[in-house]
Design a protein around this motif. Structure first.
Motif, short mmCIF file in Angstrom:
data_model
loop_
_atom_site.label_atom_id
_atom_site.label_comp_id
_atom_site.label_asym_id
_atom_site.label_seq_id
_atom_site.Cartn_x
_atom_site.Cartn_y
_atom_site.Cartn_z
N THR A 63 0.83 -1.21 0.00
CA THR A 63 0.00 0.00 0.00
C THR A 63 0.86 1.25 0.00
O THR A 63 0.60 2.20 -0.76
CB THR A 63 -0.93 0.01 1.23
N TYR A 64 1.87 1.25 0.84
CA TYR A 64 2.75 2.42 0.91
C TYR A 64 3.51 2.64 -0.39
O TYR A 64 3.55 3.77 -0.92
CB TYR A 64 3.73 2.27 2.07
N MET A 65 4.09 1.56 -0.93
CA MET A 65 4.91 1.70 -2.13
C MET A 65 4.08 2.06 -3.35
O MET A 65 4.58 2.70 -4.27
CB MET A 65 5.70 0.41 -2.39
N GLN A 66 2.82 1.68 -3.39
CA GLN A 66 1.96 2.05 -4.50
C GLN A 66 1.49 3.51 -4.41
O GLN A 66 1.12 4.10 -5.42
CB GLN A 66 0.72 1.14 -4.56
N SER A 67 1.51 4.06 -3.19
CA SER A 67 0.91 5.38 -2.99
C SER A 67 1.92 6.51 -2.82
O SER A 67 1.58 7.67 -3.05
CB SER A 67 0.00 5.35 -1.74
N TYR A 68 3.17 6.17 -2.41
CA TYR A 68 4.07 7.26 -2.05
C TYR A 68 4.51 8.09 -3.25
O TYR A 68 4.90 9.26 -3.10
CB TYR A 68 5.28 6.72 -1.29
N GLN A 69 4.46 7.52 -4.51
CA GLN A 69 4.84 8.33 -5.67
C GLN A 69 3.88 9.49 -5.87
O GLN A 69 4.24 10.52 -6.43
CB GLN A 69 4.87 7.47 -6.93
N LYS A 95 -0.47 10.89 1.76
CA LYS A 95 -1.51 9.92 1.42
C LYS A 95 -1.05 8.51 1.74
O LYS A 95 -1.82 7.71 2.30
CB LYS A 95 -1.86 10.06 -0.06
N ALA A 96 0.19 8.18 1.40
CA ALA A 96 0.72 6.85 1.67
C ALA A 96 0.77 6.58 3.17
O ALA A 96 0.39 5.51 3.64
CB ALA A 96 2.11 6.71 1.06
N PHE A 97 1.27 7.55 3.94
CA PHE A 97 1.36 7.40 5.38
C PHE A 97 -0.02 7.24 6.00
O PHE A 97 -0.23 6.42 6.91
CB PHE A 97 2.07 8.61 5.99
N GLY A 98 -0.99 8.01 5.51
CA GLY A 98 -2.36 7.91 6.02
C GLY A 98 -2.97 6.54 5.80
O GLY A 98 -3.62 5.98 6.69
N LYS A 99 -2.74 5.98 4.61
CA LYS A 99 -3.26 4.64 4.32
C LYS A 99 -2.62 3.59 5.22
O LYS A 99 -3.29 2.67 5.70
CB LYS A 99 -3.01 4.30 2.85
#
Length: 274
Positions: free
Chosen positions: A191-197, A202-206
């Protein structure tokens, strides 16, 4: 099946250095640990004979080694996904853009982690046999109380039995819990690696939401057990139900996430850096 076997073989090959280090640490650390105990016993001239439990299970160092082994595998469970996105690697982009269901990637990584865990546990069982034989040879009958391995394993090696249970029910509970944890780690990292770009916030929140959800489910399991006057078999059933639901939920979310293709700007960025 062929795709799964190829991915699994690749995972095991890429983890060979990590796995070799872990196996080496298991062997060397326990030989040193037991050797120091035997030397200390001979120097003290104690009349109290050692046994397999005092050499292994009652040793605080052994507990530290067990915790360290599990932490290493949890760390590897995260690393096996991090490395796919790290640096200039385009491996994950090629995998994620393949046609068909890409959930096989998750299964291959999961199988590699548990195969390596199984190998470490088999090594530990071999170490128990070796330590029992060496202690008997070095200390003799008067200073070492030898017990049949099967009896010692079931009756006196309580910590080892907890980690590597012989009963199906205990194994289902222990390894079901481990499966839940490993899948949770997989899900958080993916989840983090898909969102941090797109956005670190947003990635941290997920990630925080996922941790809260799994933590709340664990707390809910404990509350149910503590608030109800349950017998042992009922407590076991509650644990199994909660763990199974946790596993299914994490698997479902992983299946959904792993089949989401990378966004076009992420693919272009990776291709430019390769």
């Amino acid at each position: 099946m062929k795709k799964f076997i190829n991915l699994l073989a690749d995972e095991l090959y890429r983890s060979r250095i990590f796995y070799g280090i872990v196996i080496g640490l298991v062997i060397v650390s326990q030989l040193v640990m037991v050797g120091l105990l035997i030397i200390g016993n001979r120097q003290s001239e104690s009349n109290y004979p050692l046994n397999l439990a005092s050499l292994i299970d009652y040793n605080g160092i052994y507990h530290v080694l067990l915790i360290a082994a599990f932490l290493l595998f949890f760390a590897y469970s995260a690393f096996t996904w991090f490395r796919e996105w790290s640096g200039d690697s385009s491996f994950i982009i090629r995998l994620m853009t393949l046609p068909g269901n890409r959930f096989t990637i998750v299964l291959a990584k999961l199988a590699s982690v548990f195969l390596m865990m199984g190998g470490v546990m088999f090594t530990q069982l071999c170490m128990i046999l070796l330590i029992n034989r060496l202690a008997g040879m070095l200390l003799g009958d008067g200073a070492y109380s030898a017990l049949p391995i099967a009896y010692a394993y079931a009756q006196t090696l309580s910590t080892t039995y907890f980690v590597m249970p012989m009963s199906v029910a205990s194994a289902a509970l222990i390894y079901g819990g481990l499966l839940w944890i490993v899948l949770g780690i997989f899900l958080v990292v993916v989840t983090y690696m898909q969102s941090y770009q797109e956005s670190y916030v947003k990635a941290f929140g997920k990630v925080v939401l996922l941790l809260i959800a799994n933590g709340a489910w664990l707390v809910g399991m404990i509350i149910v057990v503590e608030s109800m006057n349950l017998v042992a078999s009922e407590i076991f059933n509650v644990f199994v139900v909660f763990i199974l639901v946790g596993i299914v939920l994490n698997l479902a979310q992983l299946a959904r996430r792993i089949n989401v293709k990378p966004r076009k700007h992420v693919i272009n960025h990776k291709e430019e850096t390769v």
